[in-house]
Scaffold this active site. Structure first.
Site, PDB file in Angstrom:
ATOM      1  N   LEU A 165       0.852  -1.187   0.000  1.00  0.00           N
ATOM      2  CA  LEU A 165       0.000   0.000   0.000  1.00  0.00           C
ATOM      3  C   LEU A 165       0.893   1.245   0.000  1.00  0.00           C
ATOM      4  O   LEU A 165       2.073   1.176   0.316  1.00  0.00           O
ATOM      5  CB  LEU A 165      -0.906   0.006   1.232  1.00  0.00           C
ATOM      6  CG  LEU A 165      -1.910  -1.139   1.330  1.00  0.00           C
ATOM      7  CD1 LEU A 165      -2.661  -1.070   2.660  1.00  0.00           C
ATOM      8  CD2 LEU A 165      -2.889  -1.118   0.164  1.00  0.00           C
ATOM      9  N   SER A 166       0.298   2.378  -0.307  1.00  0.00           N
ATOM     10  CA  SER A 166       1.111   3.590  -0.327  1.00  0.00           C
ATOM     11  C   SER A 166       1.718   3.864   1.039  1.00  0.00           C
ATOM     12  O   SER A 166       2.843   4.349   1.137  1.00  0.00           O
ATOM     13  CB  SER A 166       0.300   4.792  -0.814  1.00  0.00           C
ATOM     14  OG  SER A 166      -0.870   4.960  -0.042  1.00  0.00           O
ATOM     15  N   GLU A 167       0.967   3.557   2.122  1.00  0.00           N
ATOM     16  CA  GLU A 167       1.533   3.660   3.465  1.00  0.00           C
ATOM     17  C   GLU A 167       0.977   2.595   4.396  1.00  0.00           C
ATOM     18  O   GLU A 167      -0.184   2.172   4.260  1.00  0.00           O
ATOM     19  CB  GLU A 167       1.262   5.039   4.096  1.00  0.00           C
ATOM     20  CG  GLU A 167       2.174   6.145   3.622  1.00  0.00           C
ATOM     21  CD  GLU A 167       1.550   7.001   2.550  1.00  0.00           C
ATOM     22  OE1 GLU A 167       2.250   7.864   1.986  1.00  0.00           O
ATOM     23  OE2 GLU A 167       0.359   6.786   2.249  1.00  0.00           O
ATOM     24  N   THR A 168       1.827   2.202   5.330  1.00  0.00           N
ATOM     25  CA  THR A 168       1.471   1.313   6.433  1.00  0.00           C
ATOM     26  C   THR A 168       1.950   1.995   7.706  1.00  0.00           C
ATOM     27  O   THR A 168       3.048   2.557   7.737  1.00  0.00           O
ATOM     28  CB  THR A 168       2.158  -0.054   6.285  1.00  0.00           C
ATOM     29  OG1 THR A 168       1.699  -0.678   5.076  1.00  0.00           O
ATOM     30  CG2 THR A 168       1.860  -0.972   7.458  1.00  0.00           C
ATOM     31  N   HIS A 200      -3.086  10.896   4.746  1.00  0.00           N
ATOM     32  CA  HIS A 200      -4.123   9.857   4.872  1.00  0.00           C
ATOM     33  C   HIS A 200      -3.745   8.824   5.933  1.00  0.00           C
ATOM     34  O   HIS A 200      -4.633   8.336   6.651  1.00  0.00           O
ATOM     35  CB  HIS A 200      -4.464   9.259   3.492  1.00  0.00           C
ATOM     36  CG  HIS A 200      -3.888   7.925   3.177  1.00  0.00           C
ATOM     37  ND1 HIS A 200      -2.650   7.768   2.593  1.00  0.00           N
ATOM     38  CD2 HIS A 200      -4.395   6.671   3.336  1.00  0.00           C
ATOM     39  CE1 HIS A 200      -2.412   6.481   2.411  1.00  0.00           C
ATOM     40  NE2 HIS A 200      -3.449   5.791   2.846  1.00  0.00           N
TER      41      HIS A 200
END
Length: 283
Positions: free
Chosen positions: A43-46, A75
């Site tokens: 994902l774009s961020e974790t 986000h």
């Protein structure tokens, strides 16, 4: 096993925004274990929730892309706060949440939707001509098609690009190799009739191949920095809605409001996945 939540951010449609993976009770995980898991989620961020070290904070979060750790991202901030609250977190102050992250303390307010106070820009102003040329080449646009370009960096390294309108933003088909080394946010306004139909004043796209995500679906940190740049220069009103993710089949909506000297960036948050996950070994 650790509690795990995947939260959709910036859309009330559970599959319409930008997902963030949140690992609760992450104390004891090493940097390498966090980075490896973030690479795996793709994902774009974790994010990883930890006890705060600052007395004013409700919790501490570490934010990873598939490639590196970030000091701040929007986000993941909203999604992490949503997950922390849903997991039983009790804020010190009613109606507010204070997050500790690499960029310092970030204040969130609770209302119809969660919103965070935009952190200050760490870099702003003109972009070097050679970089402007390369970014234009990466976006496949002529320099004369760029209304304005400037640093608007609140941590991740954003450079803001203003195009003539939303159609020009949606028409972009970037050359990714030319954008490596840059985090580029592009914005263009909708005409009045289209704005009413779409329910947004502007269309935004975020290109960040260096972070392991060529195009981010919906981006809080970018929208915060664009708001600081464009509200500050008088190009956008003090309150507006931004659309992002259209080119990727998403329907993200980012709610921006200037309140006194602060800019607040908010969006809907929805839990999509909850359970437990195996990450590293408990201390």
């Amino acid at each position: 096993m650790r509690p795990f939540t995947q939260v959709n951010v910036f859309s009330a449609d559970p599959l319409g925004g930008n997902p963030v993976a949140v690992v609760h009770d992450a104390e004891g995980l090493t940097d390498q274990e966090m980075q490896r898991f973030a690479h795996w989620t793709n994902l774009s961020e974790t994010t990883f929730l930890l006890p705060p070290t600052a007395p004013e904070a409700d919790y501490r979060v570490r934010i990873f892309t598939p490639a590196e750790e970030l000091p701040f991202a929007g986000h993941p901030t909203l999604g992490s706060a949503h997950a922390w609250l849903a997991g039983g977190g009790v804020p010190r102050e009613e109606g507010a949440v204070v997050q500790e992250c690499g960029a310092g303390l970030v204040r969130l307010r609770r209302g119809e939707r969660l919103a965070f106070a935009a952190p200050p820009l760490v870099r702003e102003g003109p972009v070097a001509p050679a970089d402007v040329e390369r970014i234009c080449r990466g976006l496949r646009v002529g320099r004369d098609e760029v209304v304005d370009i400037a640093w608007a960096d609140n941590g991740p390294g954003w450079i803001g690009v203003l195009l003539a309108d939303a159609d020009a933003v949606l028409a972009l088909r970037p050359s990714w190799p030319d954008l490596v080394g840059f985090e580029v946010g592009v914005v263009g306004a909708y005409a009045d009739e289209a704005a009413a139909r779409v329910g947004a004043a502007v269309e935004v796209r975020a290109f960040c191949p260096s972070l392991g995500v060529v195009e981010d679906p919906v981006t809080g940190s970018l929208n915060a920095s664009l708001a600081q740049w464009l509200i500050g220069s008088g190009r956008l009103p003090s309150s507006y809605v931004a659309s992002q993710g259209t080119a990727l089949g998403r329907n993200g909506r980012v709610f921006v409001d200037q309140d006194g000297g602060e800019i607040w960036v908010g969006g809907d948050t929805v839990t999509v996945v909850s359970g437990t996950v195996e990450v590293g070994a408990r201390a």
